[in-house]
Motif scaffolding. Structure first.
Motif, PDB file in Angstrom:
ATOM      1  N   ALA A 262      50.151 -48.782   8.050  1.00 19.79           N
ATOM      2  CA  ALA A 262      51.189 -49.266   8.970  1.00 19.79           C
ATOM      3  C   ALA A 262      50.859 -48.846  10.403  1.00 19.79           C
ATOM      4  CB  ALA A 262      52.549 -48.700   8.551  1.00 19.79           C
ATOM      5  N   TYR A 263      50.461 -47.588  10.571  1.00 14.40           N
ATOM      6  CA  TYR A 263      50.163 -47.081  11.917  1.00 14.40           C
ATOM      7  C   TYR A 263      48.965 -47.808  12.524  1.00 14.40           C
ATOM      8  CZ  TYR A 263      49.463 -43.722  15.695  1.00 14.40           C
ATOM      9  OH  TYR A 263      49.333 -43.143  16.937  1.00 14.40           O
ATOM     10  N   LEU A 264      47.871 -47.882  11.751  1.00 12.05           N
ATOM     11  CA  LEU A 264      46.656 -48.481  12.295  1.00 12.05           C
ATOM     12  C   LEU A 264      46.819 -49.984  12.507  1.00 12.05           C
ATOM     13  CD1 LEU A 264      43.798 -46.549  10.434  1.00 12.05           C
ATOM     14  CD2 LEU A 264      44.678 -46.206  12.748  1.00 12.05           C
ATOM     15  N   ALA A 265      47.640 -50.626  11.662  1.00 13.90           N
ATOM     16  CA  ALA A 265      47.880 -52.063  11.852  1.00 13.90           C
ATOM     17  C   ALA A 265      48.610 -52.293  13.172  1.00 13.90           C
ATOM     18  CB  ALA A 265      48.693 -52.609  10.683  1.00 13.90           C
ATOM     19  N   LEU A 266      49.622 -51.469  13.460  1.00 15.97           N
ATOM     20  CA  LEU A 266      50.331 -51.592  14.737  1.00 15.97           C
ATOM     21  C   LEU A 266      49.373 -51.323  15.897  1.00 15.97           C
ATOM     22  CD1 LEU A 266      53.745 -49.838  13.959  1.00 15.97           C
ATOM     23  CD2 LEU A 266      53.369 -52.243  14.462  1.00 15.97           C
ATOM     24  N   GLN A 267      48.567 -50.279  15.737  1.00 17.68           N
ATOM     25  CA  GLN A 267      47.628 -49.919  16.805  1.00 17.68           C
ATOM     26  C   GLN A 267      46.640 -51.072  17.061  1.00 17.68           C
ATOM     27  OE1 GLN A 267      44.649 -46.909  15.857  1.00 17.68           O
ATOM     28  NE2 GLN A 267      44.982 -45.939  17.826  1.00 17.68           N
ATOM     29  N   THR A 268      46.152 -51.664  15.983  1.00 17.95           N
ATOM     30  CA  THR A 268      45.115 -52.694  16.129  1.00 17.95           C
ATOM     31  C   THR A 268      45.688 -54.031  16.563  1.00 17.95           C
ATOM     32  OG1 THR A 268      43.875 -51.590  14.401  1.00 17.95           O
ATOM     33  CG2 THR A 268      43.215 -53.843  14.911  1.00 17.95           C
ATOM     34  N   TYR A 269      46.729 -54.502  15.853  1.00 17.58           N
ATOM     35  CA  TYR A 269      47.217 -55.861  16.105  1.00 17.58           C
ATOM     36  C   TYR A 269      48.204 -55.918  17.267  1.00 17.58           C
ATOM     37  CZ  TYR A 269      44.755 -57.027  11.852  1.00 17.58           C
ATOM     38  OH  TYR A 269      43.769 -57.194  10.935  1.00 17.58           O
ATOM     39  N   VAL A 270      49.156 -54.984  17.304  1.00 19.21           N
ATOM     40  CA  VAL A 270      50.094 -54.985  18.437  1.00 19.21           C
ATOM     41  C   VAL A 270      49.371 -54.476  19.682  1.00 19.21           C
ATOM     42  CG1 VAL A 270      52.313 -54.125  19.294  1.00 19.21           C
ATOM     43  CG2 VAL A 270      52.038 -54.639  16.870  1.00 19.21           C
ATOM     44  N   ALA A 272      46.426 -55.087  20.539  1.00 18.07           N
ATOM     45  CA  ALA A 272      45.638 -56.174  21.131  1.00 18.07           C
ATOM     46  C   ALA A 272      46.508 -57.059  22.014  1.00 18.07           C
ATOM     47  CB  ALA A 272      45.022 -57.016  20.016  1.00 18.07           C
ATOM     48  N   TRP A 273      47.808 -56.989  21.804  1.00 16.46           N
ATOM     49  CA  TRP A 273      48.747 -57.859  22.496  1.00 16.46           C
ATOM     50  C   TRP A 273      49.410 -57.150  23.679  1.00 16.46           C
ATOM     51  CZ3 TRP A 273      54.362 -57.720  21.442  1.00 16.46           C
ATOM     52  CH2 TRP A 273      55.029 -58.789  22.052  1.00 16.46           C
ATOM     53  N   THR A 274      49.735 -55.839  23.471  1.00 11.82           N
ATOM     54  CA  THR A 274      50.340 -55.047  24.548  1.00 11.82           C
ATOM     55  C   THR A 274      49.886 -53.593  24.442  1.00 11.82           C
ATOM     56  OG1 THR A 274      52.413 -54.098  25.360  1.00 11.82           O
ATOM     57  CG2 THR A 274      52.419 -54.812  23.103  1.00 11.82           C
ATOM     58  N   ASP A 275      49.802 -52.925  25.594  1.00 13.03           N
ATOM     59  CA  ASP A 275      49.403 -51.512  25.524  1.00 13.03           C
ATOM     60  C   ASP A 275      50.602 -50.609  25.204  1.00 13.03           C
ATOM     61  OD1 ASP A 275      50.712 -51.748  27.877  1.00 13.03           O
ATOM     62  OD2 ASP A 275      49.072 -51.055  29.169  1.00 13.03           O
ATOM     63  N   ARG A 276      51.755 -51.253  24.912  1.00 13.30           N
ATOM     64  CA  ARG A 276      52.930 -50.443  24.531  1.00 13.30           C
ATOM     65  C   ARG A 276      53.121 -50.419  23.017  1.00 13.30           C
ATOM     66  NH1 ARG A 276      56.756 -52.619  29.400  1.00 13.30           N
ATOM     67  NH2 ARG A 276      55.517 -51.675  31.042  1.00 13.30           N
ATOM     68  N   TRP A 277      52.025 -50.471  22.314  1.00 10.44           N
ATOM     69  CA  TRP A 277      52.108 -50.484  20.848  1.00 10.44           C
ATOM     70  C   TRP A 277      52.745 -49.207  20.292  1.00 10.44           C
ATOM     71  CZ3 TRP A 277      49.459 -46.700  18.166  1.00 10.44           C
ATOM     72  CH2 TRP A 277      48.493 -46.009  18.879  1.00 10.44           C
ATOM     73  N   GLN A 278      52.624 -48.106  21.051  1.00 10.87           N
ATOM     74  CA  GLN A 278      53.194 -46.848  20.542  1.00 10.87           C
ATOM     75  C   GLN A 278      54.721 -46.902  20.473  1.00 10.87           C
ATOM     76  OE1 GLN A 278      50.982 -44.067  23.016  1.00 10.87           O
ATOM     77  NE2 GLN A 278      49.983 -43.295  21.173  1.00 10.87           N
ATOM     78  N   LEU A 279      55.287 -47.797  21.302  1.00 10.02           N
ATOM     79  CA  LEU A 279      56.730 -48.014  21.224  1.00 10.02           C
ATOM     80  C   LEU A 279      57.088 -48.558  19.828  1.00 10.02           C
ATOM     81  CD1 LEU A 279      59.354 -48.043  23.012  1.00 10.02           C
ATOM     82  CD2 LEU A 279      58.894 -50.462  23.373  1.00 10.02           C
ATOM     83  N   CYS A 280      56.256 -49.452  19.334  1.00 13.87           N
ATOM     84  CA  CYS A 280      56.482 -50.018  17.989  1.00 13.87           C
ATOM     85  C   CYS A 280      56.326 -48.935  16.921  1.00 13.87           C
ATOM     86  CB  CYS A 280      55.507 -51.153  17.724  1.00 13.87           C
ATOM     87  SG  CYS A 280      55.759 -52.541  18.819  1.00 13.87           S
ATOM     88  N   VAL A 281      55.339 -48.049  17.113  1.00 11.69           N
ATOM     89  CA  VAL A 281      55.171 -46.943  16.163  1.00 11.69           C
ATOM     90  C   VAL A 281      56.432 -46.082  16.156  1.00 11.69           C
ATOM     91  CG1 VAL A 281      53.882 -44.831  15.659  1.00 11.69           C
ATOM     92  CG2 VAL A 281      52.655 -46.885  16.348  1.00 11.69           C
ATOM     93  N   VAL A 286      61.389 -44.273  13.531  1.00 11.90           N
ATOM     94  CA  VAL A 286      62.845 -44.091  13.504  1.00 11.90           C
ATOM     95  C   VAL A 286      63.459 -44.902  12.357  1.00 11.90           C
ATOM     96  CG1 VAL A 286      64.981 -44.545  14.782  1.00 11.90           C
ATOM     97  CG2 VAL A 286      63.016 -43.566  15.950  1.00 11.90           C
ATOM     98  N   LEU A 287      62.990 -46.139  12.202  1.00 14.85           N
ATOM     99  CA  LEU A 287      63.503 -46.991  11.120  1.00 14.85           C
ATOM    100  C   LEU A 287      63.235 -46.371   9.749  1.00 14.85           C
ATOM    101  CD1 LEU A 287      62.747 -50.721  11.990  1.00 14.85           C
ATOM    102  CD2 LEU A 287      64.940 -49.708  11.347  1.00 14.85           C
ATOM    103  N   THR A 288      62.026 -45.852   9.594  1.00 16.16           N
ATOM    104  CA  THR A 288      61.668 -45.225   8.305  1.00 16.16           C
ATOM    105  C   THR A 288      62.600 -44.059   8.013  1.00 16.16           C
ATOM    106  OG1 THR A 288      59.364 -45.781   8.745  1.00 16.16           O
ATOM    107  CG2 THR A 288      59.771 -44.225   6.972  1.00 16.16           C
ATOM    108  N   VAL A 289      62.794 -43.224   9.030  1.00 17.64           N
ATOM    109  CA  VAL A 289      63.645 -42.035   8.828  1.00 17.64           C
ATOM    110  C   VAL A 289      65.077 -42.455   8.486  1.00 17.64           C
ATOM    111  CG1 VAL A 289      64.643 -40.034  10.009  1.00 17.64           C
ATOM    112  CG2 VAL A 289      62.218 -40.551  10.263  1.00 17.64           C
TER     113      VAL A 289
END
Lengths: 310, 249
Positions: A262-270, A272-281, A286-289
């Motif tokens: 999940a982490y690496l997919a967000l890092q790789t795919y999101v 590539a689209w925006t440098d704010r991918w860590q926001l998605c992480v 938070v959602l997981t918790v």
């Protein structure tokens, strides 16, 4: 039959993906499996021993450096690389254990962080050997006897076999007396002392096992990533591993691979689209918790049970 | 009878507060020694010093003739000195059988084994099953201890200690909060092991101390008031004043 289901199912999945996926996906999946194995080795400490370490990248990264440096001098024979990685991971874990396991809780976490940063300092400043900030590139191709294993398919299969083997070992460890005793130290450390257990020795052994697994994963990492740099021993990678573990499910072992994916997919795919991918992480964390406090692994199992009942 | 445990002039201060002062007592092999006294008398502090969880400020502890002051709690367990705690200390994520096996594996020297541990695990489970059968809890073997009733948890706590085959078992209020029938059953299990296990028993229930113990030591404000047979302790004027007044009246 049940005992064979996991290895057989795993082997089948590796074979199918190896045949069907393209080079980019295979390299990406190999990276997930390798880092996931390192995260699973951290799960042994956190999920079963309650030992939260911010220095785990030191075990993984130092093994990666050791394998890369050895490969530059003597070639990249797979058994030698794995042997060096496991030895390095275990040795660094032994030194780390002597430093950090005298303390507990917050102090252990901080000591592990400081230990990891010492390893980072060495990697960063010992330029002649580690390449300093530039790291090491141009590694020889991984090989097993006459076979070259540098292509994406071979690396994926190797990473898959490593992950599967380490998962089997980790499960056997948790079910063994040593693993049960480790759970005991997490739940009732005082009672464990009253039963005659030496807590330091017990935790030290668990750290060695964890270090050996992280080291095995680290040994393959430079050949999949085609590079190893100081970031691989930095404390931020240790923190990332903890985030991956929490997302996947602490104490589940196999959830480590889900969290890493999940982490690496967000890092790789999101990414590539925006440098704010860590926001998605952050959002995913938070959602997981909130929704699946036991992590993706437990959430998926719950859903599967519900589906079976209905 | 020879002394299995000798406590010589032991004392412990927390800041200016003297929790235990100059306590000297002995426990003979095969004996059940009761330790009574009001809250704050220093009973548990004395237990902690005997078992190595606290270091005494003064005095010495000898077990089976040898000084054990420098030994860790784990090393004392290896010599046969085993304790329980005021509240049951169980491993809630594990089953009842696994809780007991945690102790029997350690007693067999296989507590930290990994590869090739199948035989050790089987032997530990057999030992657990034997103790479970003895206590009538076989039907609860696979239950998580967090799901057990309080009385069953108390029994589980005792079985874990017994699985270490102790030479001296120090029990801290093992019957606290139990119904009379449960307390009787627990004491019967302890008695069944008294051929190989001596017992030191902290209790607030003086009737239990008088019924179950060969001798009784009475502590008050950290000092030993008396150490004698139950009948003599019951008649001791200081004991009647400090603790048994209401009972004797």
């Amino acid at each position: 039959m049940n005992r064979l289901a996991l290895p057989l199912g795993g082997l089948l999945a590796i074979a199918m993906v190896a045949v069907l996926a393209g080079d980019f996906q295979l390299r990406f999946l190999a990276e997930i499996l390798i880092i996931g194995t390192a995260v699973m080795s951290l799960d042994l400490l956190i999920g079963f021993g309650g030992l939260i370490s911010l220095g785990h990248a030191a075990l993984f990264g130092s093994a990666a450096y050791a394998a890369a440096i050895a490969a530059q001098h003597w070639g990249a024979s797979l058994p030698v690389m794995l042997g060096i990685g496991i030895a390095m991971g275990t040795a660094v874990a032994a030194v780390m254990g002597l430093v950090i396991l005298r303390a507990g809780n917050l102090f252990l976490l901080i000591l592990a962080l400081l230990f990891g940063q010492i390893v980072w300092e060495i990697a960063f400043h010992w330029r002649d050997v580690t390449g300093g900030a530039d790291g090491l590139r141009g590694l020889p191709t991984l090989s097993l006897g006459p076979w070259a294993l540098g292509d994406a398919r071979s690396l994926f299969v190797l990473a898959g076999l490593l992950a599967l083997g380490c998962l089997g070992l980790a499960r056997s460890f948790v079910a063994s007396p040593l693993g049960r005793a480790l759970i005991g130290t997490r739940e009732q450390p005082i009672r464990m002392q009253a039963l005659g257990y030496n807590l330091f020795s017990l935790r030290f052994r668990a750290l060695l096992v964890s270090g050996a697994m992280a080291g095995a994963a680290g040994a393959l990492y430079p050949f999949v990533n085609l590079y190893v740099g100081p970031q691989s021993v930095h404390w931020t990678l240790s923190a990332t591993m903890i985030i991956m573990l929490v997302i996947g499910g602490v104490g589940s072992l196999w959830g480590s691979f889900l969290g890493t994916a999940a982490y690496l997919a967000l890092q790789t795919y999101v990414g590539a689209w925006t440098d704010r991918w860590q926001l998605c992480v952050g959002l995913l964390f938070v959602l997981t918790v909130l929704v699946m406090p036991q992590g993706l692994a437990s959430g998926l199992l719950r859903l599967a049970r519900k589906a079976r009942r209905s | 009878m020879t002394a299995l445990l000798q406590v010589e002039g032991v004392g412990k201060k927390f800041g200016e507060f003297a929790a235990v002062s100059d306590v000297t007592l002995d426990l003979r092999a095969g004996e059940t020694l009761g330790l009574i006294g009001p809250n704050g008398a220093g009973k548990t502090t004395l237990f902690n010093m005997i078992t190595g969880f606290l270091k005494p400020d003064t005095g010495h502890v000898r077990f089976d003739g040898a000084a054990i002051d420098r030994l860790s709690p784990a090393q004392r367990v290896a010599r046969g000195l085993v304790r329980s705690f005021q509240k049951p200390m169980l491993f809630p994520a594990l089953s009842l059988r696994e809780n007991i096996a945690m102790a029997s594996r350690q007693h067999a020297g296989r507590g930290l084994s990994w590869l090739g541990s199948l035989r050790a695990t089987r032997a530990a489970n057999e030992e657990s099953d034997r103790l479970l059968a003895e206590s009538g809890l076989t039907h609860r073997a696979e239950a998580r201890v967090a799901d057990l009733a309080y009385g069953e948890q108390r029994m589980a706590d005792l079985l874990i200690a017994l699985a270490l085959r102790p030479r001296l078992l120090l029990l801290d209020e093992p019957t606290a909060g139990l119904a009379p029938e449960e307390a009787r059953r627990l004491l019967a299990i302890i008695r069944r092991h008294d051929a190989e296990t001596s017992v030191m028993l902290i209790t607030h229930e003086v009737e239990i101390a008088f019924a179950a113990c060969d001798r009784i030591a009475m502590l008050n404000l950290g000092r030993l008031l008396c150490l004698d047979t139950p009948a003599a302790v019951q008649a001791h004027p200081a004991v009647r004043d400090a603790y048994l007044g209401a009972l004797a009246a």
